[in-house]
Design an enzyme around this catalytic site. Structure first.
Site, PDB file in Angstrom:
ATOM      1  N   SER A 149     105.175 -82.134 -84.568  1.00  0.00           N
ATOM      2  CA  SER A 149     105.689 -82.209 -83.193  1.00  0.00           C
ATOM      3  C   SER A 149     106.017 -83.659 -82.897  1.00  0.00           C
ATOM      4  CB  SER A 149     104.631 -81.740 -82.195  1.00  0.00           C
ATOM      5  OG  SER A 149     105.081 -81.951 -80.873  1.00  0.00           O
ATOM      6  N   TYR A 162      95.793 -80.828 -78.544  1.00  0.00           N
ATOM      7  CA  TYR A 162      97.058 -80.495 -79.214  1.00  0.00           C
ATOM      8  C   TYR A 162      97.673 -81.751 -79.850  1.00  0.00           C
ATOM      9  CZ  TYR A 162     101.894 -78.881 -79.833  1.00  0.00           C
ATOM     10  OH  TYR A 162     103.127 -78.563 -80.352  1.00  0.00           O
TER      11      TYR A 162
HETATM   12  N1  LIG Z   1     108.207 -75.055 -78.671  1.00  0.00           N
HETATM   13  C1  LIG Z   1     108.193 -76.380 -78.668  1.00  0.00           C
HETATM   14  O1  LIG Z   1     108.748 -77.055 -77.759  1.00  0.00           O
HETATM   15  C2  LIG Z   1     107.502 -77.123 -79.763  1.00  0.00           C
HETATM   16  C3  LIG Z   1     107.596 -78.524 -79.787  1.00  0.00           C
HETATM   17  C4  LIG Z   1     106.975 -79.226 -80.808  1.00  0.00           C
HETATM   18  C5  LIG Z   1     106.271 -78.548 -81.804  1.00  0.00           C
HETATM   19  N2  LIG Z   1     106.193 -77.188 -81.753  1.00  0.00           N
HETATM   20  C6  LIG Z   1     105.445 -76.527 -82.835  1.00  0.00           C
HETATM   21  O2  LIG Z   1     106.217 -75.465 -83.372  1.00  0.00           O
HETATM   22  C7  LIG Z   1     105.336 -74.417 -83.827  1.00  0.00           C
HETATM   23  C8  LIG Z   1     105.736 -73.110 -83.177  1.00  0.00           C
HETATM   24  O3  LIG Z   1     105.769 -73.256 -81.771  1.00  0.00           O
HETATM   25  P1  LIG Z   1     106.297 -72.093 -80.816  1.00  0.00           P
HETATM   26  O4  LIG Z   1     106.751 -72.736 -79.557  1.00  0.00           O
HETATM   27  O5  LIG Z   1     107.201 -71.203 -81.574  1.00  0.00           O
HETATM   28  O6  LIG Z   1     104.894 -71.344 -80.514  1.00  0.00           O
HETATM   29  P2  LIG Z   1     104.577 -69.833 -80.087  1.00  0.00           P
HETATM   30  O7  LIG Z   1     103.316 -69.905 -79.312  1.00  0.00           O
HETATM   31  O8  LIG Z   1     105.769 -69.192 -79.479  1.00  0.00           O
HETATM   32  O9  LIG Z   1     104.294 -69.121 -81.508  1.00  0.00           O
HETATM   33  C9  LIG Z   1     103.154 -69.438 -82.246  1.00  0.00           C
HETATM   34  C10 LIG Z   1     102.825 -68.283 -83.181  1.00  0.00           C
HETATM   35  O10 LIG Z   1     101.636 -68.642 -83.908  1.00  0.00           O
HETATM   36  C11 LIG Z   1     100.774 -67.505 -83.948  1.00  0.00           C
HETATM   37  N3  LIG Z   1      99.385 -67.923 -84.130  1.00  0.00           N
HETATM   38  C12 LIG Z   1      98.545 -68.473 -83.214  1.00  0.00           C
HETATM   39  N4  LIG Z   1      97.326 -68.642 -83.745  1.00  0.00           N
HETATM   40  C13 LIG Z   1      97.394 -68.209 -85.022  1.00  0.00           C
HETATM   41  C14 LIG Z   1      96.455 -68.124 -86.072  1.00  0.00           C
HETATM   42  N5  LIG Z   1      95.169 -68.511 -85.917  1.00  0.00           N
HETATM   43  N6  LIG Z   1      96.850 -67.626 -87.262  1.00  0.00           N
HETATM   44  C15 LIG Z   1      98.132 -67.196 -87.442  1.00  0.00           C
HETATM   45  N7  LIG Z   1      99.061 -67.239 -86.477  1.00  0.00           N
HETATM   46  C16 LIG Z   1      98.697 -67.742 -85.270  1.00  0.00           C
HETATM   47  C17 LIG Z   1     101.017 -66.812 -82.600  1.00  0.00           C
HETATM   48  O11 LIG Z   1     100.589 -65.447 -82.637  1.00  0.00           O
HETATM   49  C18 LIG Z   1     102.526 -66.980 -82.438  1.00  0.00           C
HETATM   50  O12 LIG Z   1     103.224 -65.894 -83.036  1.00  0.00           O
HETATM   51  C19 LIG Z   1     103.918 -74.888 -83.481  1.00  0.00           C
HETATM   52  O13 LIG Z   1     103.368 -75.536 -84.592  1.00  0.00           O
HETATM   53  C20 LIG Z   1     104.151 -75.886 -82.362  1.00  0.00           C
HETATM   54  O14 LIG Z   1     103.111 -76.820 -82.246  1.00  0.00           O
HETATM   55  C21 LIG Z   1     106.786 -76.456 -80.773  1.00  0.00           C
END
Ligand SMILES: NC(=O)c1ccc[n+]([C@@H]2O[C@H](COP(=O)([O-])OP(=O)(O)OC[C@H]3O[C@@H](n4cnc5c(N)ncnc54)[C@H](O)[C@@H]3O)[C@@H](O)[C@H]2O)c1
Length: 256
Positions: A149, A162
């Site tokens: 991130s 986080y």
């Molecule tokens: N959306 C953003 O703006 C953003 C920005 C920077 C980084 N990220 C990173 O991108 C990745 C995805 O983010 P997102 O926004 O799609 O999140 P999201 O919450 O929409 O999806 C996360 C997924 O991970 C699964 N999950 C949670 N705990 C779990 C576990 N213990 N084992 C297996 N699966 C598990 C959830 O069920 C979900 O399907 C993450 O690593 C997040 O930190 C997202």
């Protein structure tokens, strides 16, 4: 097709960025193993496995909690039993508690580290164990992609656990890249900026979105496929002499 015949695991594959990565990998010809604690997309819509079947791709689901070694161990073993090898693991699963230092309990801290940091550690460790047994193909025994991130590099406002966990994944990327380069294991990260997914709470509130828009030089916020395309590149033979990189996909946020 950039990933024809390659075998890929993506964690957190049911929603948002993980779902987009699984779909883009399938479109590029990979056999995709979906690893999540649920099959329901947080944002609604089709389940990832069904969406991949619809485009004629190959996907199987193996319910997995990335914070449990026994789950991650079984995930990689079953993948290899089914498809013969593991070319790419995308460590994407994470949780985001949105709590400040004073609001963060020991339980929240431990849970966040268990999923976001220990889960990535388990995914990388088990993947490297497997990859070291495999032949080198096109200068790679296997590839690891970690979804980090921008908040591994600058502060995640009032979201300490986080931010600390994401910062750890950036370090892990470099460590694994350096330690296993001699073994032809390639390890890179993708650092998304603000990407519109089904996350609720502070991630979706108006103030957060206004700040993100103001900080993002490009005239839109990100969508999951922006990150997925970078993950396709890092998983493909196009990316061979690149390792230990934390690739920003953020509309220019970190550059401004
Ligand atoms: N959306 C953003 O703006 C953003 C920005 C920077 C980084 N990220 C990173 O991108 C990745 C995805 O983010 P997102 O926004 O799609 O999140 P999201 O919450 O929409 O999806 C996360 C997924 O991970 C699964 N999950 C949670 N705990 C779990 C576990 N213990 N084992 C297996 N699966 C598990 C959830 O069920 C979900 O399907 C993450 O690593 C997040 O930190 C997202």
């Amino acid at each position: 097709m950039k990933l024809n015949g390659k075998v890929e695991i993506v964690t957190g594959s049911s929603s948002g960025i993980g779902k987009a990565i699984a779909l883009e990998y399938a479109k590029e010809g990979a056999k995709v193993v979906l690893a999540d604690v649920t099959s329901e997309p947080r944002e609604g819509g089709a389940k990832t496995e069904d969406a991949i079947a619809e485009i004629g791709g190959t996907a199987v689901s193996i319910p997995t909690d990335v914070s449990e070694w026994s789950d991650v161990d079984a995930l990689v073993s079953k993948t290899v039993e089914m498809f013969g090898r593991l070319d790419i693991i995308v460590n994407n699963a994470a949780i985001c508690p949105d709590l400040s230092l004073l609001e963060t309990s020991q339980e929240v801290w431990d849970k966040t580290m268990a999923v976001n940091l220990r889960g990535v550690f388990f995914g990388c460790k088990r993947a490297v164990q497997q990859m070291l047994t495999q032949d080198v193909v096109n200068e790679a025994r296997g590839r690891i992609v970690i979804i980090s991130s921008q908040h591994g590099m600058l502060c995640a406002p009032n979201n300490i656990a986080y931010g600390v966990s994401k910062s750890g994944t950036v370090y892990m990327t470099r460590q694994i890249a350096a330690d296993y380069a001699k073994d032809y294991i390639i390890c890179n990260a993708v650092a998304p900026g603000k990407i519109m997914t089904g996350k609720s709470g502070a991630a979706a509130d108006e103030g957060t979105l206004d700040t993100a828009k103001a900080r993002t030089p490009m005239p839109r916020l990100g969508v999951p496929v922006d990150v997925a395309r970078a993950a396709v590149y890092l998983g493909s033979d196009d990316s061979t002499y690149m390792t230990g990189v934390n690739l920003m996909v953020d509309g220019g946020w970190m550059a401004s």
